[in-house]
Structure formats: C-alpha cells, structure tokens
Write an enzyme that holds these catalytic residues in place. Structure first.
Site, short mmCIF file in Angstrom:
data_model
loop_
_atom_site.label_atom_id
_atom_site.label_comp_id
_atom_site.label_asym_id
_atom_site.label_seq_id
_atom_site.Cartn_x
_atom_site.Cartn_y
_atom_site.Cartn_z
N MET A 30 0.85 -1.19 0.00
CA MET A 30 0.00 0.00 0.00
C MET A 30 0.89 1.25 0.00
O MET A 30 0.42 2.35 0.31
CB MET A 30 -0.94 -0.02 1.20
CG MET A 30 -1.91 -1.21 1.13
SD MET A 30 -3.44 -0.98 2.04
CE MET A 30 -2.84 -0.77 3.69
N ALA A 32 4.13 4.00 0.83
CA ALA A 32 4.87 4.56 1.96
C ALA A 32 5.93 3.54 2.37
O ALA A 32 5.98 3.09 3.51
CB ALA A 32 3.95 4.95 3.12
N HIS A 37 9.52 -3.45 3.15
CA HIS A 37 9.06 -3.65 1.77
C HIS A 37 10.25 -3.91 0.84
O HIS A 37 10.20 -4.78 -0.02
CB HIS A 37 8.34 -2.39 1.25
CG HIS A 37 7.06 -2.05 1.95
ND1 HIS A 37 6.92 -0.92 2.71
CD2 HIS A 37 5.87 -2.69 1.98
CE1 HIS A 37 5.68 -0.87 3.17
NE2 HIS A 37 5.02 -1.93 2.76
N GLN A 153 -2.47 -11.97 8.23
CA GLN A 153 -2.69 -11.76 6.80
C GLN A 153 -2.00 -12.84 5.98
O GLN A 153 -2.56 -13.35 5.00
CB GLN A 153 -2.17 -10.37 6.39
CG GLN A 153 -2.19 -10.12 4.89
CD GLN A 153 -1.89 -8.68 4.54
OE1 GLN A 153 -2.78 -7.84 4.58
NE2 GLN A 153 -0.65 -8.37 4.20
N MET A 184 8.94 -2.04 11.58
CA MET A 184 8.75 -1.04 10.51
C MET A 184 7.33 -1.14 9.98
O MET A 184 6.81 -2.23 9.76
CB MET A 184 9.76 -1.28 9.40
CG MET A 184 11.14 -0.92 9.86
SD MET A 184 12.19 -0.43 8.51
CE MET A 184 13.71 -0.19 9.41
O1 PAF Z 1 -0.14 -5.65 3.67
C1 PAF Z 1 -0.56 -4.76 2.92
O2 PAF Z 1 0.09 -3.75 2.64
C2 PAF Z 1 -1.95 -4.93 2.30
O3 PAF Z 1 -2.81 -5.55 3.18
C3 PAF Z 1 -1.92 -5.65 0.94
C4 PAF Z 1 -1.44 -7.08 1.08
C5 PAF Z 1 -1.03 -4.91 -0.03
C6 PAF Z 1 -3.33 -5.71 0.36
O4 PAF Z 1 -3.85 -4.43 0.16
#
Ligand code: PAF
Length: 281
Positions: A30, A32, A37, A153, A184
């Site tokens: 998402m 930022a 990441h 998730q 983070m």
């Molecule tokens: O973890 C995230 O940033 C979000 O939940 C994802 C997996 C990109 C889905 O919008």
C-alpha cells in the site's frame, strides 16, 4: 522501471513475460515504503526475472475512514526507491481501475479470521482477500511476497491461495525492525516525536512475553503481564494481546510440546493503530 496504471496493461506485460519463459514475482503493497518492503522487493529480484510491485491503498480493507484518509501516500518517493531495489514494473492503479463496480463477493476464512485483526477490524480480511485475488489474476505471478508483521494476513492469503488453487508460491519474510525494536510500518510516519519515543515498548512487551513462554509461564499470565507492561505507559490503548497457535491462530490455553506460538498485539498510540508479533518456536 515501467510504471503501469491499468489492469489491461499489467496483464499484457506479465503475459508477455510468461510467454518469454520469465519468472514473475509480485510484491503487493500500500506504499509509503520502508526497509521491510524493500527487503521483499530485493528477495523477489534475487529469485525472479521480473518483479512487479503494486502500490494501492485499498479502500475495502479499511474499517476506519480516518485510517484510510490519513494513510501515508508517497508515490514519487516510493518510485525512487523501487528501481534500485530491483523492481521491474510498478503497478499504480486508481480505485476505479481496481473496483470498476463495487465488489459483492464475500470471503469467509472461518476460525482464522474470527480472532485478532479479523475480530477487531470487521471486513478487513474480506477487503484484503478481494484485492489480493484481483492482483493475482491481473499479474499471474509465480511467487508473491508478504511480510510477517501481518502474521494473520499471511495465514489468510495462504488459505486463499490453497482454496482458490492460485498457481503460485507464497513467500514470507520476518519483520524488519528499527534499531530500537519498533516494527517497521508505513503508519510509523504518523507517530508524533513523543509517541515514537515510547513506541518500542510494544516490542519490549513481546520480547518479555516470549521469554515467559520459553520458561513455561502460563499463557494467561504471559498475556496479563504483557498487557500490564504496555498499559503502564498511559499513551497506549491496548486493543488485544494474544497468545495463539502460530498455524491455526487460535488462543493457546496450555503449552504443548512441539507447538509454535505467536504472540500478537494491536495497540493505539497517539491516534495511530500499530500491530506487531513475535513467533516462539
Ligand atoms: O499488507 C498490505 O500492505 C496490504 O494488506 C496488501 C497485502 C497490499 C493488500 O492491500
């Protein structure tokens, strides 16, 4: 690095890559972006020929309109980080592109989503599963990369991949932390200086709880001590602190040999909701 905005353009690009025999990695985000990441992007680049990173602040997974409105959006800064990390394609769709009509489909992940984030953020995992499924269809990756800070998730997406027979490998990486232990998160940018100073208390509580688990302290006591430690700092409102089975995510009431547990928490600090977890093997 290519920047694509439509599902059709992404699909055409990735199908070409597939026909050319290239391996595709997808890192859904998402935006930022932070070092957590970038670790996923670098890992994808090491394992795949083409790395697609999506940046989409998905409205359907937010149950709090303010959280959605205030979620940091930094597409230019993100794009500048992605090329050097090994991203080949940045997918930056609009809300209209991802949801040309409101989605009516509803996912039910059973006990996996009746706890923790699923219980405290109604509709959250329905939104996650919807958008992740769409991204998987648009990109058809060989591998998809997720961070373990969102432990639940990862479990939900694993179930999604299995139940809907997505032909891809799910790859997950441990949480990346600041030097003082704070996990983070894109939401950390919203912390005030005062809030940021006390935020590492969450990881301290998790580490103390993990030590308690290792030395056989009863789960309810581990939970109570961790909650008390966090709430001793009045800036925090604790939403939950759970001692759960690392696979099923169901609460653990007694220790069993060989069982891995995950300690998970969500807390509010200065108007920002933070989550974190630690796995104890
Ligand atoms: O973890 C995230 O940033 C979000 O939940 C994802 C997996 C990109 C889905 O919008």
């Amino acid at each position: 690095m290519e920047i694509l905005h439509t599902a059709a353009a992404l699909h055409a690009y990735t199908e070409n890559c597939r026909r050319a025999g290239q391996r595709l990695g997808l890192v859904p985000t998402m935006g930022a972006l932070h070092a957590g990441h970038l670790q996923l992007v670098q890992a994808a680049a090491a394992a795949c020929d083409v790395v697609v990173v999506s940046i989409f602040v998905n409205p359907t997974q937010f149950n709090n309109p303010d959280d959605f409105r205030l979620y940091p959006r930094l597409p230019e800064a993100d794009a500048a980080l992605l090329g050097p990390a090994g991203c080949t394609v940045l997918f930056l769709p609009s809300v209209e592109e991802m949801y040309p009509q409101p989605s009516v489909l509803h996912f039910d992940f059973g006990p996996l989503e009746r706890v923790m984030e699923g219980a405290h953020r109604p509709g959250h995992f329905n939104g996650v599963a919807t958008v992740v499924s769409k991204l998987f269809h648009m990109c058809r990756p060989h591998q998809a990369y997720f961070g373990q800070k969102d432990w639940q998730q990862v479990a939900i997406v694993r179930q999604l991949v299995q139940d809907l027979s997505f032909d891809l490998e799910l790859v997950s990486f441990p949480t990346v932390r600041e030097p003082d232990g704070l996990a983070m998160s894109s939401r950390n940018r919203r912390l005030s200086t005062e809030a940021r100073a006390v935020a590492p208390r969450l990881y301290e509580a998790l580490e103390q709880a993990a030590a308690g688990v290792r030395s056989g302290v009863a789960p309810t006591q581990v939970q109570q001590q961790a909650a008390a430690y966090i709430m001793a700092e009045p800036a925090f409102t604790l939403e939950y602190f759970e001692v759960a089975d690392a696979q099923t995510l169901q609460p653990v009431e007694a220790w069993e040999p060989g069982r891995s547990v995950v300690l998970c928490l969500a807390a509010h600090l200065g108007g920002v909701r933070l989550i974190d977890n630690v796995v104890v093997e």
